[in-house]
Every structure is written in structure tokens, then in C-alpha cells.
Design an enzyme around this catalytic site. Structure first.
Site, mmCIF file in Angstrom:
data_model
loop_
_atom_site.group_PDB
_atom_site.id
_atom_site.type_symbol
_atom_site.label_atom_id
_atom_site.label_comp_id
_atom_site.label_asym_id
_atom_site.label_seq_id
_atom_site.Cartn_x
_atom_site.Cartn_y
_atom_site.Cartn_z
ATOM 1 C CB CYS A 114 -0.987 -0.034 1.153
ATOM 2 S SG CYS A 114 -2.346 1.155 0.969
ATOM 3 C CG HIS A 208 -3.769 -3.477 3.160
ATOM 4 N ND1 HIS A 208 -2.838 -2.984 4.062
ATOM 5 C CD2 HIS A 208 -4.281 -2.397 2.518
ATOM 6 C CE1 HIS A 208 -2.800 -1.662 3.969
ATOM 7 N NE2 HIS A 208 -3.664 -1.282 3.046
ATOM 8 C CD GLU A 210 -1.686 -5.832 5.679
ATOM 9 O OE1 GLU A 210 -2.262 -4.763 5.945
ATOM 10 O OE2 GLU A 210 -1.196 -6.069 4.558
#
Length: 229
Positions: A114, A208, A210
Site C-alpha cells: 500500500c 493488503h 497481511e
């Protein structure tokens, strides 16, 4: 085989826990957890007052993740701040640019997430769109949309088919830095992944990973980092 040591950038924010309310070095726990899930060791990298320390830090790492977070200060790419651009995080900008430059110079595998992808683009001479609608699910809520890989790119080899990704950003690549190649796009044409062609492993993704069960790009980073251990 030695587990790859992966640095993950953090940011300085006021925080409260227990009886304490103090400045803290923060990053969502999902970032180190993502590294652990892919078999690596995570070390957190708060902004250092001396960006010159970045080369010594990176020399100790097998890979680097530049995490998401605050907007990159527009002065770094020669623009005036838009009214919707967030307050600057100058210490973080300077530290992370130094880390990116050190990783590029040393051939250390690098994943920008990002903001990390945006800063990679800025560090190499690109610019950003300061406001973009439709790439969040609302304040504090991740959105979701499809990204389509570009065939023949590093990301395209990792993920050859379109995928749905978790997304939360209001800025994006405008002018792509000359050394970089766009390797994935959203349906609206937004650049969603960039990479540096060549022997080194350098990838930025606008989404993202994660917070996703899809660990494709993180495993790519860890595989590249494992070759350095």
C-alpha cells in the site's frame, strides 16, 4: 535451513494500553504474523532519527517489508497537498526512503505494501494521485476488488489469474517511476502492483496481503530472502 530475517517498518503514534498513554512504535500485528506464517522471522523497524543507519540495518536483513500507513508527503514528488491528503509523517518518509534505497543498492528482496508501494514509486521518481474514490470499504473497513496481473511480469508468474484482494487506500500511482513496470491493474485502471525488472526481487502491491489468506506475494518475498540466508 536458517529462517529468513524480514524487517517490517513501523510508525510512531500516541497509543494507550493498560495504565499507559505514551508514544509507541506501531504496526498491525498482521504484518509480523504474515511473515511467521510463511516461515520467516520478523523484526520491527521503527523510524530511526538517523536515516544514514538504514544501510547498516538492511545489511542485517534477508528481506524488507515497507508497510502501509500514512500518506506520503506530496513535497517528495513536487506536488502541493490536496485538501484530502493526510498530515505528513516526515520522519517515517525519510527513514523508509533510506531503507528502500539501501535495499535496492544491496539487492535485498523488498515488498512494498500500500503506502510502501507508493513510496517505492516516489523514491524512484514517480508521482501519486492524492485522492481516489472507491478503494476502501469505509473508514476503518477494508474493501475488496479484483486485480488482474500483467502476463510476463514477476507478479504475473506468482498469480497468473485475476484475484480478489483486500484494499484500503485513497491514493495511488499517477506517473510510474521510469525504472518500474506495472504488473497488475484494478478494473478501473488503477495500478495495483509494480516491480523492478532484473535479477533482484522488488515488488509493490497496492492491496493488503497481511489481512488475506492468500500469501502468494509474501511467499515470493520469503523464497527470494531464503536464497540469501
Amino acid at each position: 535451513m536458517t529462517q529468513p530475517l524480514i524487517g517490517v517498518t513501523t510508525y510512531l503514534e500516541p497509543a494507550a494500553w493498560g495504565v499507559w498513554k505514551l508514544p509507541a512504535a506501531l504496526v498491525p500485528a498482521a504484518y509480523p504474523a504474515m511473515v511467521h506464517r510463511c516461515g520467516g522471522l520478523a523484526v520491527l523497524l521503527p523510524p530511526d532519527p538517523d536515516p544514514g543507519a538504514a544501510r547498516s540495518v538492511v545489511a542485517r536483513l534477508d528481506g524488507l517489508i515497507v508497510a502501509g500507513g500514512a500518506d506520503v508527503e506530496p513535497v517528495r514528488y513536487g506536488a502541493e497537498p490536496d485538501a484530502r491528503t493526510g498530515p505528513p509523517a516526515r520522519d517515517r518518509d525519510g527513514w523508509e526512503v533510506a531503507l528502500i534505497e539501501a535495499a535496492l543498492d544491496s539487492g535485498t528482496p523488498l515488498l512494498g505494501i500500500c503506502r510502501g508501494m507508493q513510496l517505492l514509486n516516489v523514491a524512484l521518481g514517480g508521482t501519486l494521485v492524492q485522492h481516489l474514490d472507491g478503494h476502501t470499504g469505509g473508514p476503518g473497513v477494508f474493501g475488496s476488488h479484483r486485480v488482474t496481473p500483467v502476463p510476463g511480469t514477476r507478479y504475473g508468474s506468482l498469480a497468473p489469474a485475476p484475484v480478489e484482494v483486500p484494499t484500503y487506500h485513497h491514493q495511488s500511482v499517477d506517473r510510474l517511476a521510469p525504472p518500474l513496470t506495472a504488473s497488475a491493474y484494478a478494473d478501473d485502471g488503477t495500478v495495483e502492483a509494480v516491480e523492478l525488472p532484473g535479477a533482484g526481487w522488488v515488488l509493490g502491491v497496492q492491496w493488503h496481503p497481511e489481512v488475506s489468506d492468500d500469501l502468494t506475494v509474501t511467499r515470493g518475498l520469503l523464497d527470494a530472502a531464503a536464497g540469501r540466508t
